[in-house]
Design an enzyme around this catalytic site. Structure first.
Site, PDB file in Angstrom:
ATOM      1  CD  GLU A 264     -11.980   1.562  -2.379  1.00 23.16           C
ATOM      2  OE1 GLU A 264     -13.144   0.904  -2.398  1.00 23.16           O
ATOM      3  OE2 GLU A 264     -11.022   0.974  -2.581  1.00 23.16           O
TER       4      GLU A 264
ATOM      5  CE  LYS B  26      -9.474 -15.547 -11.113  1.00 25.94           C
ATOM      6  NZ  LYS B  26      -8.154 -14.966 -10.556  1.00 25.94           N
TER       7      LYS B  26
ATOM      8  CG  ASN C 285     -11.568  -2.640  -4.182  1.00 26.49           C
ATOM      9  OD1 ASN C 285     -10.359  -2.098  -4.124  1.00 26.49           O
ATOM     10  ND2 ASN C 285     -11.869  -3.772  -4.074  1.00 26.49           N
TER      11      ASN C 285
ATOM     12  CG  HIS D 171      -0.721  -6.138  -8.092  1.00 23.82           C
ATOM     13  ND1 HIS D 171      -0.267  -5.429  -7.025  1.00 23.82           N
ATOM     14  CD2 HIS D 171      -1.850  -6.268  -7.801  1.00 23.82           C
ATOM     15  CE1 HIS D 171      -1.086  -5.192  -6.085  1.00 23.82           C
ATOM     16  NE2 HIS D 171      -2.271  -5.961  -6.620  1.00 23.82           N
TER      17      HIS D 171
ATOM     18  CD  GLU E 114      -3.145 -12.363   5.508  1.00 24.47           C
ATOM     19  OE1 GLU E 114      -3.737 -12.299   4.477  1.00 24.47           O
ATOM     20  OE2 GLU E 114      -2.197 -11.333   6.031  1.00 24.47           O
TER      21      GLU E 114
ATOM     22  CB  ILE F 143       2.079  -6.857   2.815  1.00 22.97           C
ATOM     23  CG1 ILE F 143       3.112  -5.739   2.272  1.00 22.97           C
ATOM     24  CG2 ILE F 143       0.786  -6.194   3.065  1.00 22.97           C
ATOM     25  CD1 ILE F 143       3.635  -4.716   3.173  1.00 22.97           C
TER      26      ILE F 143
END
Length: 760
Positions: free
Chosen positions: A603, A18, A119, A693, A482, A429
């Site tokens: 899912e 990552k 997921n 994304h 958030e 969102i």
């Protein structure tokens, strides 16, 4: 040869891939540095499997982003708009996955969807009438050479199979999947020829699409592909690998075709075992028996597994394998030193699952009964914490607890009068970017370097800033950003009883995005408010509406590692009652709009349509209704869903009885709009107008065109305008510029609508 696995995690124990990849994207690392990190991670994976004693080690399951994209790229399934960018092969590959934007070029990423019932997200390959399918890439062959140099003498080449590649792709133009079958077979034949040159003994072709319902047309296409392909295998043995479900409608086809091995998932379903028992298994083929769970983190109960294997009565060779790729579980349970021993001893992550396969093989071969006894003793110690109050609440539920009154159409009228929002109300969102200072603040609290009061003060300053930003640009319904949340599921799990958490349990969700799923260990309950303080704080900062933001019970369950001693329905109902308490607390504190996200609703949908309702939707939909059925008519309930195919369960989604549902739509070219129209969808909707994304920032003009496209098909009075997902993973500049453009585009469309209505 007695043990193998389908695939292995690739992000690194500490998410090394990552960070290396993101550094490359940000031009903080060179291509050579990225490739060196990848080489080190591949070597570690191979070493671990080899030392554990795995006989047949997969090669080709490593990816910089997604293995489905890898297969498409290998076979030149690259739309012309990406080739025209003139990028290097690595950057072109990333452009397909993430989109591309420069001063002169702007290209959206390919669609992204959920990988079957997991997921994990895969990149959807795109074929058009000009697609020239041929073997052009070298990644798989380079990695085989690399593995052999590293001492892997018998690597198993792994790639997505041609049938699944076609079934998971989109086709733009007149040509359909069957029109590409011949050219794709030729490309795979060339792949086989190259593998023969490399002296590869086994090729694993992943065909999980066989776990879907198969029509006669589907089976005809599958048969045509493999009748043409298999004669080219020569010395290479071909393993047809399935997972996630059963092959009830293709089993007879599979055992008749000249595959050398067939891989079946014996964990996700009992149907595959039944097929073998009732129809037999050919002695000239190897059964790759998927007996170690690749999707959950509990230890294997050896007695049960051995009984399953013996009951198959297979006369030929059996290789013990994972049920699916181990990429769906974390790396190493031994690193979880902060978990109570009563929990930790029952965990098996990827490394432990390698050991389990080797131990199971020894037991199955009759070589090690001592391990069997130790395993039995371990399973006798499982004690999940129980909560009698939770059980009592569930026992007392009635049909009325799942029904909200009045009906939605009446609530809609009440809410429009109470809120008095403009046409095409704008919102986001929920999350805004989790910048470095936000993560550092959370880390300092965790390490005890700051007090809870200092932590809260930092987040309140962030909330104030983001409220002011939304007010300034003119967002209609605001969110608090958030900043206090590490993850939309982990955060709630930490506040609920019944969950435990890992330190290093990272699992890849898509690309470089990792999640750390909570573990459901006991009965779930809520003992105190979770989000009320931060939401009320934000609400007092503005005269505009502020949404309360919650994660729904189905998503919390689906994005956690569940217990295996109770049913999914029981676990989800427990979570639903806990979230219901939070909803009612928010309402009591004057929060008039509450969003209960269910991005994972689809899912766990069974892969077979015949099982959709009885086995899932008949309890998943009521669980969501249970969460919000107790609120007043003027309280507006939103939910959000993303990156799945929703068209075939539109009616079930409408039956959630939410007031507003926001969907991912931009990355799939707004194809969902037509499905909503066809289904006469009644809920107000917010089709995501741009892809969060991707780092590209859509222009005002682009967004204006998208909004006009939406309201040309859906009544403007039913439409909300929002991005397609939370903004947590973007930079602040990307998020702020994109949301500002979205609001500006909406204002222009509103103005146009006003002028049109006035002229009428």
């Amino acid at each position: 040869m007695t043990t193998s696995i389908i695939g292995f995690p690739r992000i690194g124990e500490h998410r090394e891939l990552k960070f290396a990849t993101e550094h490359y994207w940000k031009k903080r690392a060179t291509k050579e540095e990225l490739l060196k990190t990848a080489q080190q991670l591949k070597a570690q994976r191979w070493d671990k499997q080899q030392k554990a004693g795995i006989d047949l080690i997969p090669v080709g399951d490593f990816s910089f982003f997604d293995t489905t994209l890898d297969a498409a790229y290998l076979f030149n399934v690259i739309p012309a708009r990406y080739k025209q960018l003139g990028l290097s092969s690595l950057d072109e590959y990333f452009a397909l996955a993430r989109g591309y934007q420069s001063e002169t070029e702007s290209v959206k990423a390919l669609p992204m969807k959920k990988w079957f019932n997991t997921n994990y997200h895969y990149i959807v390959p795109e074929f058009d009438d000009e697609t020239d399918v041929k073997l052009t890439g070298s990644k798989l062959f380079d990695e085989i050479n690399e593995a052999k140099k590293h001492g892997i003498q018998n690597p198993k080449a792994v790639i997505v199979g041609p049938y699944t590649l076609l079934k998971l792709s989109i086709f733009k133009g007149d040509k359909q999947p069957q029109d590409f079958a011949s050219s794709l077979v030729n490309a795979y034949q060339d792949l086989l020829a190259k593998l023969n040159e490399q002296d590869v003994k086994w090729l694993q072709l992943d065909e999980p699409a066989l776990s879907f319902d198969q029509s006669e047309t589907d089976l005809a296409l599958f048969t045509k592909i493999y009748e043409s392909l298999l004669p080219a295998k020569k010395a290479v043995k071909v393993l047809l690998q399935t997972y996630f479900g059963d092959v009830r409608d293709s089993y007879q086809t599979l055992i008749k075709l000249p595959f050398d091995g067939i891989g079946l998932d014996l964990v996700a379903t009992t149907e595959n075992s039944k097929l073998i028992k009732e129809n037999g298994f050919p002695t000239d083929k190897v059964l790759f028996a998927g007996v170690v769970n690749g999707k959950n983190i509990w230890r294997n109960h050896y007695v049960t597994t051995i009984e399953t294997l013996k009951a198959l009565n297979v006369k030929g060779e059996i290789v013990l394998s994972s049920s699916c790729s181990l990429q769906h579980v974390p790396y190493d349970a031994s690193l979880e030193t902060k978990l109570p021993k009563t929990v930790q001893q029952h965990l098996a992550f990827a490394y432990q699952k390698l050991d389990e396969l080797v131990e199971l093989d020894a037991i199955f071969q009759g070589h090690d009964q001592k391990v069997l006894a130790i395993n039995n003793e371990l399973f006798s110690t499982i004690k999940h914490p129980e909560n009698s109050q939770v059980k009592s609440r569930i026992a007392q539920l009635t049909a009325a607890d799942y029904t909200r009154l009045p009906e939605r159409s009446k609530r809609e009228q009440i809410q429009k009068q109470v809120f008095n929002l403009p046409e095409l109300p704008t919102t986001t969102i929920g999350s805004f970017p989790q910048t470095k200072d936000v993560r550092q603040n959370r880390s300092k609290l965790r390490k005890g370097e700051i007090t809870q009061a200092e932590y809260d003060a930092f987040n309140q300053a962030k909330i104030k800033r983001i409220i002011e930003f939304q007010e300034k640009i003119g967002v209609d319904v605001l969110v608090h950003g958030e900043y206090e949340r590490n993850d939309m599921v982990e955060y709630f799990g930490e506040k609920l009883d019944g969950f435990v958490f890992t330190q290093n349990g990272w699992v890849q969700s898509y690309g470089t995005r990792g999640v750390k799923p909570p573990i459901i260990w006991g009965d779930v309950s809520r003992n105190e408010p979770i989000t009320v303080d931060t939401t009320v704080f934000a609400n007092k900062l503005t005269d505009r509406l502020v949404k309360g933001m919650l994660t729904g019970p189905v998503t919390i369950f689906n994005w956690s590692f569940p217990r295996e001693d109770i049913t999914p329905e029981q676990s989800v109902t427990q979570i639903a009652l806990a979230i219901r308490d939070e909803v009612l607390d928010l309402e009591a504190h004057d929060i008039k709009i509450i969003q209960i996200d269910e991005p994972a609703l689809r899912e766990n949908l069974p892969l077979r349509k015949s099982d959709w309702y009885r086995a899932y939707l008949d309890w998943a939909v009521p669980a969501f209704r249970l969460v919000h059925s107790g609120v007043k008519p003027e309280t507006q309930i939103h939910t959000h869903m993303c990156y799945s195919e929703f068209g075939d369960i539109i009616q079930a989604i409408d039956n959630l009885d939410a007031d507003v549902i926001s969907f991912e739509a931009s990355r799939s070219d707004l194809s969902l709009i037509d499905q909503l129209v066809a289904a006469n969808f009644q809920t107000e909707v917010g089709p995501g107008v741009y892809d969060i994304h991707s780092p590209r920032i859509p222009s005002v003009e682009e967004l204006e065109e998208i909004i006009n496209h939406i309201i040309a098909k859906l009544p403007a009075a039913k439409v909300w305008i929002n991005p397609d997902c939370g903004l947590k993973t973007r930079s602040e500049k990307e998020a702020f510029d994109a949301v500002s453009n979205m609001v500006e585009a909406t204002k222009k469309v509103r103005s146009s609508l006003y002028e049109t209505n006035r002229s009428l």
